[in-house]
Design a protein around this motif. Structure first.
Motif, PDB file in Angstrom:
ATOM      1  N   GLY A 172     -19.378 -21.076 -32.463  1.00 44.20           N
ATOM      2  CA  GLY A 172     -20.692 -21.602 -32.694  1.00 44.20           C
ATOM      3  C   GLY A 172     -21.513 -21.973 -31.623  1.00 44.20           C
ATOM      4  N   HIS A 173     -22.699 -22.538 -31.746  1.00 47.83           N
ATOM      5  CA  HIS A 173     -23.583 -23.085 -30.678  1.00 47.83           C
ATOM      6  C   HIS A 173     -23.031 -23.937 -30.060  1.00 47.83           C
ATOM      7  N   GLY A 174     -22.193 -24.946 -30.714  1.00 53.49           N
ATOM      8  CA  GLY A 174     -21.499 -26.127 -29.804  1.00 53.49           C
ATOM      9  C   GLY A 174     -20.145 -25.515 -29.261  1.00 53.49           C
ATOM     10  N   LEU A 175     -20.309 -24.371 -28.700  1.00 52.90           N
ATOM     11  CA  LEU A 175     -19.125 -23.938 -27.981  1.00 52.90           C
ATOM     12  C   LEU A 175     -18.653 -24.902 -26.927  1.00 52.90           C
ATOM     13  N   PRO A 176     -19.335 -25.364 -26.092  1.00 53.50           N
ATOM     14  CA  PRO A 176     -19.031 -26.447 -24.978  1.00 53.50           C
ATOM     15  C   PRO A 176     -18.104 -27.339 -25.549  1.00 53.50           C
ATOM     16  N   PHE A 177     -18.230 -27.824 -26.768  1.00 48.25           N
ATOM     17  CA  PHE A 177     -17.668 -29.079 -27.577  1.00 48.25           C
ATOM     18  C   PHE A 177     -16.646 -28.539 -28.509  1.00 48.25           C
ATOM     19  N   GLU A 178     -16.723 -27.434 -29.066  1.00 43.20           N
ATOM     20  CA  GLU A 178     -15.678 -27.192 -30.026  1.00 43.20           C
ATOM     21  C   GLU A 178     -14.508 -26.440 -29.281  1.00 43.20           C
ATOM     22  N   ASP A 179     -14.812 -25.675 -28.142  1.00 45.22           N
ATOM     23  CA  ASP A 179     -13.568 -25.039 -27.371  1.00 45.22           C
ATOM     24  C   ASP A 179     -14.042 -25.144 -26.050  1.00 45.22           C
ATOM     25  N   PRO A 180     -14.039 -26.462 -25.571  1.00 43.37           N
ATOM     26  CA  PRO A 180     -14.365 -26.437 -24.094  1.00 43.37           C
ATOM     27  C   PRO A 180     -13.432 -25.724 -23.015  1.00 43.37           C
ATOM     28  N   ALA A 181     -12.407 -25.580 -23.145  1.00 38.71           N
ATOM     29  CA  ALA A 181     -11.453 -24.896 -22.272  1.00 38.71           C
ATOM     30  C   ALA A 181     -11.879 -23.578 -22.214  1.00 38.71           C
ATOM     31  N   ARG A 182     -12.057 -22.689 -23.281  1.00 35.74           N
ATOM     32  CA  ARG A 182     -12.746 -21.277 -23.384  1.00 35.74           C
ATOM     33  C   ARG A 182     -14.140 -21.149 -22.675  1.00 35.74           C
ATOM     34  N   PHE A 183     -15.072 -21.989 -22.921  1.00 32.91           N
ATOM     35  CA  PHE A 183     -16.037 -21.848 -22.692  1.00 32.91           C
ATOM     36  C   PHE A 183     -16.146 -22.148 -21.124  1.00 32.91           C
ATOM     37  N   PHE A 184     -15.760 -23.068 -20.623  1.00 33.74           N
ATOM     38  CA  PHE A 184     -15.665 -23.399 -19.280  1.00 33.74           C
ATOM     39  C   PHE A 184     -14.868 -22.540 -18.406  1.00 33.74           C
ATOM     40  N   SER A 185     -13.952 -21.898 -18.926  1.00 34.60           N
ATOM     41  CA  SER A 185     -13.278 -20.634 -18.226  1.00 34.60           C
ATOM     42  C   SER A 185     -14.333 -19.397 -18.176  1.00 34.60           C
ATOM     43  N   LEU A 186     -15.127 -19.082 -19.114  1.00 35.20           N
ATOM     44  CA  LEU A 186     -16.035 -18.170 -18.805  1.00 35.20           C
ATOM     45  C   LEU A 186     -17.078 -18.457 -17.790  1.00 35.20           C
ATOM     46  N   ILE A 187     -17.555 -19.534 -17.808  1.00 37.91           N
ATOM     47  CA  ILE A 187     -18.452 -20.056 -16.816  1.00 37.91           C
ATOM     48  C   ILE A 187     -17.878 -20.206 -15.364  1.00 37.91           C
ATOM     49  N   THR A 188     -16.527 -20.588 -15.232  1.00 48.00           N
ATOM     50  CA  THR A 188     -16.026 -20.795 -14.128  1.00 48.00           C
ATOM     51  C   THR A 188     -15.723 -19.125 -13.364  1.00 48.00           C
ATOM     52  N   ALA A 189     -15.446 -18.210 -14.142  1.00 50.83           N
ATOM     53  CA  ALA A 189     -14.862 -16.920 -13.734  1.00 50.83           C
ATOM     54  C   ALA A 189     -16.331 -16.395 -13.398  1.00 50.83           C
ATOM     55  N   TYR A 190     -17.424 -16.531 -14.231  1.00 52.08           N
ATOM     56  CA  TYR A 190     -18.699 -15.761 -13.520  1.00 52.08           C
ATOM     57  C   TYR A 190     -19.102 -16.266 -12.448  1.00 52.08           C
ATOM     58  N   VAL A 191     -19.370 -17.730 -12.296  1.00 51.29           N
ATOM     59  CA  VAL A 191     -19.887 -18.392 -11.104  1.00 51.29           C
ATOM     60  C   VAL A 191     -18.793 -17.970  -9.805  1.00 51.29           C
ATOM     61  N   ASP A 192     -17.425 -18.055  -9.957  1.00 44.62           N
ATOM     62  CA  ASP A 192     -16.753 -17.883  -8.857  1.00 44.62           C
ATOM     63  C   ASP A 192     -16.834 -16.272  -8.550  1.00 44.62           C
ATOM     64  N   GLU A 193     -17.003 -15.432  -9.323  1.00 39.05           N
ATOM     65  CA  GLU A 193     -16.981 -13.969  -8.996  1.00 39.05           C
ATOM     66  C   GLU A 193     -18.548 -13.912  -8.316  1.00 39.05           C
ATOM     67  N   ARG A 194     -19.612 -14.567  -8.699  1.00 41.48           N
ATOM     68  CA  ARG A 194     -20.824 -14.289  -8.084  1.00 41.48           C
ATOM     69  C   ARG A 194     -20.802 -15.047  -6.606  1.00 41.48           C
ATOM     70  N   GLN A 195     -20.014 -16.220  -6.438  1.00 39.40           N
ATOM     71  CA  GLN A 195     -19.881 -16.818  -5.083  1.00 39.40           C
ATOM     72  C   GLN A 195     -18.967 -16.015  -4.264  1.00 39.40           C
ATOM     73  N   ALA A 196     -18.295 -15.174  -4.693  1.00 42.32           N
ATOM     74  CA  ALA A 196     -17.373 -14.328  -3.848  1.00 42.32           C
ATOM     75  C   ALA A 196     -18.552 -12.825  -3.489  1.00 42.32           C
ATOM     76  N   GLN A 197     -19.218 -12.544  -4.313  1.00 47.10           N
ATOM     77  CA  GLN A 197     -20.240 -11.647  -3.824  1.00 47.10           C
ATOM     78  C   GLN A 197     -21.157 -11.941  -2.762  1.00 47.10           C
ATOM     79  N   ALA A 198     -21.613 -13.389  -3.145  1.00 49.25           N
ATOM     80  CA  ALA A 198     -22.397 -14.028  -2.349  1.00 49.25           C
ATOM     81  C   ALA A 198     -22.079 -13.943  -0.819  1.00 49.25           C
ATOM     82  N   ARG A 199     -20.697 -14.096  -0.532  1.00 52.49           N
ATOM     83  CA  ARG A 199     -20.118 -14.241   0.776  1.00 52.49           C
ATOM     84  C   ARG A 199     -20.137 -12.857   1.403  1.00 52.49           C
ATOM     85  N   THR A 200     -20.036 -11.833   0.854  1.00 47.21           N
ATOM     86  CA  THR A 200     -19.878 -10.729   1.298  1.00 47.21           C
ATOM     87  C   THR A 200     -21.489  -9.920   1.843  1.00 47.21           C
TER      88      THR A 200
END
Length: 267
Positions: free
Chosen positions: A239-267
């Motif tokens: 639902g709209h409240g995914l950061p509250f209803e399933d924070p582990a899943r929500f934050f894993s999606l955000i973390t994976a995206y940011v980490d991927e983009r940071q790795a690309q920014a280094r190259t």
């Protein structure tokens, strides 16, 4: 002689960690800690994380005038710079996603990547009626608004598991976050119109939608992704409240995206 334009005033904020910049913008009625606390703790070992409090949250005063979207976007950038960030990854949830969109459009030079959850391009009459209901319920009885939000913001996978005590606990948690200081945020929700802004975004962007979102349904996120040149669209259960209803899943999606983009920014 003309006066120099006033510098945007930074917002109250959380700043933690060290490394590349990451700015997190919370949604209506939440705050920097309730929306992002676990993510801040998880990423502070490798990012400098800045999470502003929007007007009416934390120690950021209520704005005496209707909140201006562009001016608030400028204040978010000023907040990041106060914390020492000249460039940063940018993540927003709900109203925070609308603000992150405005930041990326107005200040493309500072945004390394953009992740938008439950965002939208323009408030339609449907959402305007809903936000008006929020305002009326909040002024009448915050606990009534909390009940409404539990039933509309949470996804069915969570709601179907709750007994009477679970609903009571969740409602109490929402009620604790709600007071009339957030009326300005709700008013801003009614006035979102980013149609002229989205085409100016140059940062690689993830638009994240939840299939069961009854507040800002997924067709809004599909429209947002279609309007941004480098946007990827991802729709997940919840639902709209995914950061509250399933924070582990929500934050894993955000973390994976940011980490991927940071790795690309280094190259």
């Amino acid at each position: 002689m003309t006066d120099a334009p006033a510098r945007p005033e930074p917002l109250d904020h959380i700043a933690a960690g060290s490394g590349p910049g990451l700015v997190l913008i919370h949604g209506t009625g939440a705050d920097a800690n309730s929306n992002w606390g676990p993510l801040i703790d998880a990423l502070r070992d490798r990012y400098t994380v800045v999470a502003p409090y929007l007007p009416g949250a934390g120690a950021t005063p209520v704005d005496p005038a209707p909140i201006d979207l562009d001016s608030l976007a400028d204040r978010i950038v000023a907040t990041a710079r106060t914390a020492g960030l000249e460039r940063f990854h940018l993540v927003g949830h709900s109203l925070g996603a609308a603000l992150a969109t405005a930041v990326a459009a107005r200040h493309p030079e500072v945004v390394t990547s953009l992740a938008l959850h439950a965002g939208w391009v323009r408030t339609t009459p449907r959402e305007a009626v809903m936000f008006d209901l929020w305002t009326r319920l909040l002024r009448t009885d915050p606990a009534l608004l909390a009940r409404h939000l539990v039933l509309t913001a949470m996804g069915p996978d969570l709601l179907d598991t709750l007994d009477e005590g679970g609903f009571a606990d969740l409602t109490a948690g929402f009620t604790a976050m709600l007071d009339e200081r957030i009326l300005g945020q709700i008013d801003l929700d009614t006035r979102i119109d980013l149609r002229e802004a989205v085409g100016r975004i140059t940062a690689p962007t993830l638009v994240l939608a939840c299939a069961d979102d009854r507040i800002i349904p997924p067709h809004h996120q599909r429209q947002l992704a279609a309007a941004i040149r480098q946007a990827a669209y991802l729709e997940v259960p919840g639902g709209h409240g995914l950061p509250f209803e399933d924070p582990a899943r929500f934050f894993s999606l955000i973390t994976a995206y940011v980490d991927e983009r940071q790795a690309q920014a280094r190259t």
